[in-house]
Design an enzyme around this catalytic site. Structure first.
Site, PDB file in Angstrom:
ATOM      1  N   THR A 111       1.777   6.553  10.255  1.00 32.07           N
ATOM      2  CA  THR A 111       1.582   6.385   8.814  1.00 32.07           C
ATOM      3  C   THR A 111       0.850   5.068   8.615  1.00 32.07           C
ATOM      4  O   THR A 111       1.436   3.989   8.715  1.00 32.07           O
ATOM      5  CB  THR A 111       2.927   6.378   8.061  1.00 32.07           C
ATOM      6  OG1 THR A 111       3.583   7.641   8.256  1.00 32.07           O
ATOM      7  CG2 THR A 111       2.700   6.173   6.566  1.00 32.07           C
ATOM      8  N   LYS A 166       1.150  11.898   2.560  1.00 36.87           N
ATOM      9  CA  LYS A 166       2.342  11.194   3.058  1.00 36.87           C
ATOM     10  C   LYS A 166       2.632   9.951   2.220  1.00 36.87           C
ATOM     11  O   LYS A 166       3.796   9.678   1.879  1.00 36.87           O
ATOM     12  CB  LYS A 166       2.126  10.807   4.525  1.00 36.87           C
ATOM     13  CG  LYS A 166       3.221   9.902   5.131  1.00 36.87           C
ATOM     14  CD  LYS A 166       4.560  10.609   5.254  1.00 36.87           C
ATOM     15  CE  LYS A 166       5.654   9.682   5.755  1.00 36.87           C
ATOM     16  NZ  LYS A 166       5.511   9.262   7.150  1.00 36.87           N
ATOM     17  N   LYS A 210       6.657  -1.168   4.323  1.00 35.55           N
ATOM     18  CA  LYS A 210       5.305  -1.003   4.868  1.00 35.55           C
ATOM     19  C   LYS A 210       4.592   0.171   4.206  1.00 35.55           C
ATOM     20  O   LYS A 210       3.440   0.060   3.757  1.00 35.55           O
ATOM     21  CB  LYS A 210       5.376  -0.778   6.380  1.00 35.55           C
ATOM     22  CG  LYS A 210       4.013  -0.621   7.055  1.00 35.55           C
ATOM     23  CD  LYS A 210       4.066   0.245   8.306  1.00 35.55           C
ATOM     24  CE  LYS A 210       4.112   1.710   7.965  1.00 35.55           C
ATOM     25  NZ  LYS A 210       3.870   2.605   9.120  1.00 35.55           N
TER      26      LYS A 210
END
Length: 293
Positions: free
Chosen positions: A91, A167, A242
């Site tokens: 990711t 995502k 993050k």
């Protein structure tokens, strides 16, 4: 993920593994068997027809692909029966991923797609992950077949970077839902409601979400949730922070101004810095706001 992959591909297929921590690969080889430990990512690329990467940050992905693609001789020194396919399940931000895809394409050594996943450690172990794929149409069938060995659902969202965009949108929503669930549960408990009964009601009403149903932040409500283990394991607060930062970065690059994301980022940063909450599942927000445990 690697265990599921090894158990479902033909035993005659060779699986090469590599990690910066050699103890991890050694333990995996002993436990699972029928794998070859590669000494470098270049060795993985040289021997792999389909290469998976799963890394924490954009610069990790960039560095690993630099090492895999140099020198640009994979097609001649290590030919494969079909075109080499690189599937990055990390990711990271779409811009960085697009740069790696362009570098892979220009090197002439293979094709690159993004396929980040959702479902956490539980989903990885159970093989029930959802993969969000960004891929050209001609690679969808091939990629879906191999991703399906590690997950329950593969969703093709569009061209390269589309998987990451999906995502990040999902995790942005998850970050906000988690905070809202912690606050709602804290309200109910402090008002004198039973936490389990409250959660059962929410999960049959319009407030239902993954943090309320599967990863409830109140200890004892969900037996398998990290809240019952002092919030250990699960999806770390720093990883949530993050992903939230990446979503906000991508939003800014697209001229989008999220109304709640900035405040949520401040909350997760504070939680990650709190010694009572550090290095724990992101549902520990409940502890941070003073929730009754």
């Amino acid at each position: 993920m690697a265990k599921n992959l090894r158990s479902k591909i033909p035993s005659s297929d060779t699986m090469f593994i590599h990690d910066v921590n050699p103890k991890v690969t050694e333990e995996f080889a002993k436990e699972v068997g029928n794998v070859t430990i590669a000494q470098s990512v270049r060795e993985v690329a040289e021997n792999g027809q389909t290469v998976f990467t799963v890394l924490p940050e954009p610069h990790h992905v960039q560095n690993v692909f630099q090492q895999m693609l140099k020198p640009p001789t994979l097609r001649t020194s290590a030919p494969t029966t079909s075109e080499r396919l690189f599937i990055d399940c990390s990711t990271i931000d779409p811009k960085s991923s697009a740069g790696v895809a362009a570098a892979t394409r220009s090197s002439g050594q293979g094709r690159f797609i993004d396929a980040p996943m959702s479902g956490g450690v539980v989903g990885a172990r159970a093989g029930t992950l959802t993969f969000m794929m960004g891929s050209p149409p001609d690679l969808v069938e091939r990629a879906t077949a191999v991703l399906g060995l590690m997950g329950k659902r593969v969703v093709h969202l569009g061209p390269q970077t589309s998987g990451l965009k999906g995502k990040l949108a999902n995790n942005y929503l998850l970050a906000l839902n988690n905070i809202a669930t912690a606050e709602a549960m804290n309200m109910g408990v402090r008002w004198g409601l039973d936490a389990k009964t409250l959660a059962e009601m929410i999960n049959t009403a319009t407030g239902k979400c993954w943090p309320s149903e599967v990863n409830n932040p109140v200890p004892g409500v969900c037996e398998s949730a990290p809240a019952g283990r002092d919030y250990k394991g699960g999806f770390g607060t720093r990883l949530m922070l993050k992903d939230l930062k990446l979503a906000l970065q991508a939003a800014d690059e697209a001229g989008i101004v999220p109304q709640l994301g900035g405040h949520a980022r401040e909350i997760y940063a504070a939680v990650a810095a709190d010694e009572k909450c550090a290095d724990r599942d992101f549902s520990v927000v409940y502890r941070y706001i003073g929730g009754k445990e």
